[in-house]
Design a protein around this motif. Structure first.
Motif, mmCIF file in Angstrom:
data_model
loop_
_atom_site.group_PDB
_atom_site.id
_atom_site.type_symbol
_atom_site.label_atom_id
_atom_site.label_comp_id
_atom_site.label_asym_id
_atom_site.label_seq_id
_atom_site.Cartn_x
_atom_site.Cartn_y
_atom_site.Cartn_z
ATOM 1 N N ALA A 128 0.844 -1.197 0.000
ATOM 2 C CA ALA A 128 0.000 0.000 0.000
ATOM 3 C C ALA A 128 0.881 1.249 0.000
ATOM 4 C CB ALA A 128 -0.921 -0.002 1.214
ATOM 5 N N GLY A 129 0.539 2.197 -0.823
ATOM 6 C CA GLY A 129 1.290 3.443 -0.907
ATOM 7 C C GLY A 129 2.501 3.378 -1.820
ATOM 8 N N MET A 130 2.756 2.227 -2.393
ATOM 9 C CA MET A 130 3.899 2.087 -3.305
ATOM 10 C C MET A 130 3.422 2.149 -4.747
ATOM 11 S SD MET A 130 6.200 -1.019 -1.828
ATOM 12 C CE MET A 130 6.677 -1.161 -0.136
ATOM 13 N N LYS A 131 4.278 2.707 -5.586
ATOM 14 C CA LYS A 131 4.040 2.663 -7.034
ATOM 15 C C LYS A 131 4.556 1.324 -7.538
ATOM 16 C CE LYS A 131 4.874 7.580 -7.361
ATOM 17 N NZ LYS A 131 5.866 8.582 -7.705
ATOM 18 N N GLN A 132 4.123 0.927 -8.715
ATOM 19 C CA GLN A 132 4.574 -0.353 -9.275
ATOM 20 C C GLN A 132 6.091 -0.385 -9.414
ATOM 21 O OE1 GLN A 132 2.751 -3.202 -9.721
ATOM 22 N NE2 GLN A 132 4.798 -4.070 -9.988
ATOM 23 N N GLU A 133 6.689 0.760 -9.759
ATOM 24 C CA GLU A 133 8.158 0.809 -9.872
ATOM 25 C C GLU A 133 8.808 0.520 -8.518
ATOM 26 O OE1 GLU A 133 6.679 4.451 -10.841
ATOM 27 O OE2 GLU A 133 5.723 2.914 -12.049
ATOM 28 N N ASP A 134 8.184 1.028 -7.440
ATOM 29 C CA ASP A 134 8.704 0.768 -6.092
ATOM 30 C C ASP A 134 8.644 -0.720 -5.767
ATOM 31 O OD1 ASP A 134 8.986 3.535 -5.722
ATOM 32 O OD2 ASP A 134 7.002 3.718 -4.794
#
Length: 156
Positions: A128-134
């Motif tokens: 949660a709160g992460m972008k796919q790149e993250d």
């Protein structure tokens, strides 16, 4: 790193290894709470996962022992408790009457459907709160860490 003042300890103060430990403990506590609500233990879950992933195959007690890395007496105890809960059945193998096959019951299958829903929800909470790149970068970094530790293990 050990904080100078233990009363002001924060996650950021911890060493990387200790952060992994803290994350693991949080994850384990949450998983165990969920499993308790489902009426199974963390020892029974791998057995059920193996059975659902290999449904339709002939799976005997020895196969389960090898798959989940427990001794025969431990597996017998696990299966006994799981049978009492109505999650698995042991059937005599028609091809080898000395062997018992282990299968999930309908109740066991339904429980695994609930587990799958919770697993998906847990995975979403983790990122949660992460972008796919993250997420991609986290997976890449965790794989490097795992391989580094695995190499040390292989070296002896």
């Amino acid at each position: 790193m050990i904080p100078k003042n233990p009363n002001n300890f924060t996650f950021q103060d911890a060493s990387l290894g200790f952060k992994f430990r803290l994350i693991h403990e949080q994850f384990k506590r949450k998983r165990n709470q969920q499993l308790e609500k489902m009426g199974i233990t963390s020892s029974q879950l791998p057995v059920m996962l193996y059975l659902i992933m290999h449904e339709g195959e002939k799976i005997n007690v020895k196969c389960l022992c090898d798959a989940v890395h427990v001794t025969h007496p431990t597996m017998v105890g696990l299966l006994s408790r799981m049978e009492e809960k109505g999650l698995v059945e042991q059937q005599i193998d028609a091809g080898n009457r000395r062997s018992r096959l282990v299968v999930l019951t309908e109740a066991g299958r339904k429980l695994m459907q609930v587990h799958k829903i919770r697993w998906v929800r847990n995975e979403k909470e983790l990122i949660a709160g992460m972008k796919q790149e993250d997420v991609d970068e986290l997976n890449r970094l965790l794989e490097i860490i795992y391989c580094n530790l695995k190499e040390d293990e292989d070296d002896g």
